[in-house]
Design a protein around this motif. Structure first.
Motif, PDB file in Angstrom:
ATOM      1  N   PHE A 192      -7.552   8.874  21.597  1.00  0.00           N
ATOM      2  CA  PHE A 192      -6.167   8.406  21.522  1.00  0.00           C
ATOM      3  C   PHE A 192      -5.934   7.893  20.111  1.00  0.00           C
ATOM      4  O   PHE A 192      -6.874   7.647  19.360  1.00  0.00           O
ATOM      5  N   LYS A 193      -4.678   7.758  19.748  1.00  0.00           N
ATOM      6  CA  LYS A 193      -4.300   7.311  18.410  1.00  0.00           C
ATOM      7  C   LYS A 193      -4.055   5.802  18.434  1.00  0.00           C
ATOM      8  O   LYS A 193      -3.048   5.339  18.973  1.00  0.00           O
ATOM      9  N   LEU A 194      -4.974   5.044  17.842  1.00  0.00           N
ATOM     10  CA  LEU A 194      -4.848   3.589  17.737  1.00  0.00           C
ATOM     11  C   LEU A 194      -3.885   3.266  16.594  1.00  0.00           C
ATOM     12  O   LEU A 194      -3.994   3.854  15.509  1.00  0.00           O
ATOM     13  N   ILE A 195      -2.973   2.341  16.834  1.00  0.00           N
ATOM     14  CA  ILE A 195      -1.958   1.981  15.839  1.00  0.00           C
ATOM     15  C   ILE A 195      -2.193   0.543  15.392  1.00  0.00           C
ATOM     16  O   ILE A 195      -2.314  -0.360  16.227  1.00  0.00           O
ATOM     17  N   LYS A 196      -2.284   0.347  14.093  1.00  0.00           N
ATOM     18  CA  LYS A 196      -2.453  -0.993  13.517  1.00  0.00           C
ATOM     19  C   LYS A 196      -1.635  -1.081  12.240  1.00  0.00           C
ATOM     20  O   LYS A 196      -1.197  -0.062  11.706  1.00  0.00           O
ATOM     21  N   PHE A 197      -1.475  -2.307  11.746  1.00  0.00           N
ATOM     22  CA  PHE A 197      -0.938  -2.453  10.394  1.00  0.00           C
ATOM     23  C   PHE A 197      -2.094  -2.240   9.424  1.00  0.00           C
ATOM     24  O   PHE A 197      -3.216  -2.689   9.663  1.00  0.00           O
ATOM     25  N   ARG A 198      -1.820  -1.551   8.349  1.00  0.00           N
ATOM     26  CA  ARG A 198      -2.845  -1.241   7.349  1.00  0.00           C
ATOM     27  C   ARG A 198      -3.280  -2.535   6.654  1.00  0.00           C
ATOM     28  O   ARG A 198      -2.458  -3.314   6.203  1.00  0.00           O
ATOM     29  N   THR A 199      -4.601  -2.716   6.567  1.00  0.00           N
ATOM     30  CA  THR A 199      -5.149  -3.889   5.881  1.00  0.00           C
ATOM     31  C   THR A 199      -6.004  -3.494   4.680  1.00  0.00           C
ATOM     32  O   THR A 199      -6.388  -4.346   3.897  1.00  0.00           O
TER      33      THR A 199
ATOM     34  N   THR B  67       0.816  -1.225   0.000  1.00  0.00           N
ATOM     35  CA  THR B  67       0.000   0.000   0.000  1.00  0.00           C
ATOM     36  C   THR B  67       0.847   1.272   0.000  1.00  0.00           C
ATOM     37  O   THR B  67       0.307   2.365  -0.177  1.00  0.00           O
ATOM     38  N   GLY B  68       2.135   1.134   0.266  1.00  0.00           N
ATOM     39  CA  GLY B  68       2.998   2.310   0.372  1.00  0.00           C
ATOM     40  C   GLY B  68       2.937   2.952   1.746  1.00  0.00           C
ATOM     41  O   GLY B  68       3.719   3.838   2.050  1.00  0.00           O
ATOM     42  N   SER B  69       2.008   2.502   2.569  1.00  0.00           N
ATOM     43  CA  SER B  69       1.806   3.063   3.905  1.00  0.00           C
ATOM     44  C   SER B  69       1.383   1.925   4.845  1.00  0.00           C
ATOM     45  O   SER B  69       0.183   1.719   5.073  1.00  0.00           O
ATOM     46  N   PRO B  70       2.340   1.173   5.376  1.00  0.00           N
ATOM     47  CA  PRO B  70       2.009  -0.048   6.115  1.00  0.00           C
ATOM     48  C   PRO B  70       1.403   0.144   7.503  1.00  0.00           C
ATOM     49  O   PRO B  70       0.794  -0.764   8.049  1.00  0.00           O
ATOM     50  N   VAL B  71       1.539   1.322   8.074  1.00  0.00           N
ATOM     51  CA  VAL B  71       1.013   1.560   9.418  1.00  0.00           C
ATOM     52  C   VAL B  71      -0.224   2.448   9.309  1.00  0.00           C
ATOM     53  O   VAL B  71      -0.241   3.425   8.563  1.00  0.00           O
ATOM     54  N   PHE B  72      -1.238   2.087  10.059  1.00  0.00           N
ATOM     55  CA  PHE B  72      -2.518   2.797  10.062  1.00  0.00           C
ATOM     56  C   PHE B  72      -2.732   3.380  11.450  1.00  0.00           C
ATOM     57  O   PHE B  72      -2.657   2.661  12.448  1.00  0.00           O
ATOM     58  N   ILE B  73      -2.938   4.685  11.521  1.00  0.00           N
ATOM     59  CA  ILE B  73      -3.178   5.349  12.805  1.00  0.00           C
ATOM     60  C   ILE B  73      -4.523   6.063  12.705  1.00  0.00           C
ATOM     61  O   ILE B  73      -4.770   6.797  11.750  1.00  0.00           O
ATOM     62  N   GLN B  74      -5.374   5.791  13.685  1.00  0.00           N
ATOM     63  CA  GLN B  74      -6.729   6.339  13.653  1.00  0.00           C
ATOM     64  C   GLN B  74      -7.121   6.795  15.056  1.00  0.00           C
ATOM     65  O   GLN B  74      -6.838   6.112  16.037  1.00  0.00           O
ATOM     66  N   THR B  75      -7.798   7.926  15.152  1.00  0.00           N
ATOM     67  CA  THR B  75      -8.262   8.417  16.441  1.00  0.00           C
ATOM     68  C   THR B  75      -9.456   7.589  16.884  1.00  0.00           C
ATOM     69  O   THR B  75     -10.418   7.415  16.133  1.00  0.00           O
ATOM     70  N   ARG B  76      -9.372   7.058  18.086  1.00  0.00           N
ATOM     71  CA  ARG B  76     -10.440   6.250  18.665  1.00  0.00           C
ATOM     72  C   ARG B  76     -10.806   6.810  20.029  1.00  0.00           C
ATOM     73  O   ARG B  76     -10.095   7.616  20.615  1.00  0.00           O
TER      74      ARG B  76
END
Length: 182
Positions: free
Chosen positions: A49-56, A32-41
């Motif tokens: 807070f900023k949830l950190i996941k691998f981008r799927t 994807t060119g951007s392997p880490v996904f950060i989202q406000t939860r």
């Protein structure tokens, strides 16, 4: 006692799993060119807070709950990461920081108004959100807000150190299918 275990497990998990993180990041760069996904939860006491996941999912995917996302937006790598639950591993950083626990209600987005209302009624935001819990091992996702909130409440009321470890073991050994996507 649970916070101590959360801290130690996340610290040693990150320490020993860094090779997996590195592999996923490298493959994810090609995927994807951007392997880490950060989202406000929404966390404890409804604090962001900023949830950190691998981008799927592809980078262009709209930021919605997984059950509202389109299955076509999941990448091939993403499907594997979801199936194996590897996409959740970066949340060990959230656990280490104290934003999350290993076990607790899954953190929702701020735009999930129906779920927020149901969880508010039952005091779900009084505890730290978690990576896994009763709803996850029973395959209850955010598409059924009332059932999810009731299940979260049941988990909170019955949570002790034995049940805590039970949910972790059930998750690691394959109970629950992860976030549902249509």
């Amino acid at each position: 006692m649970i916070r101590i275990f959360d801290f130690l497990a996340s610290f040693f998990g990150l320490l020993f799993l860094w090779p997996i993180f590195l592999i996923v990041v490298i493959i994810g760069l090609f995927d994807t060119g951007s392997p880490v996904f950060i989202q406000t939860r929404m966390g404890k006491n409804k604090q962001p807070f900023k949830l950190i996941k691998f981008r799927t999912m592809s980078v262009e995917t709209k930021s919605v709950a997984s059950h509202l996302a389109n299955n076509a937006s999941i990448t091939k790598l993403g499907a594997f990461l979801r199936r194996t639950k590897i996409d959740e591993l970066p949340q060990l950083i959230n656990v280490l920081k104290g934003d999350m626990s290993l076990v607790g209600p899954r953190p929702n987005l701020f735009n999930q108004e129906e779920l927020i209302a149901e969880r508010d009624k039952l005091g779900i935001y009084d505890v730290l959100p978690g990576i896994t819990g009763l709803a996850q091992v029973q395959n209850i996702d955010m598409s059924t807000p009332e059932l999810l909130a009731k299940t979260d409440r049941e988990m909170i009321e019955t949570l002790n150190i034995n049940v805590y470890f039970k949910y972790i073991i059930m998750t690691v050994t394959g109970s629950g299918s992860g976030d549902a996507v249509k």
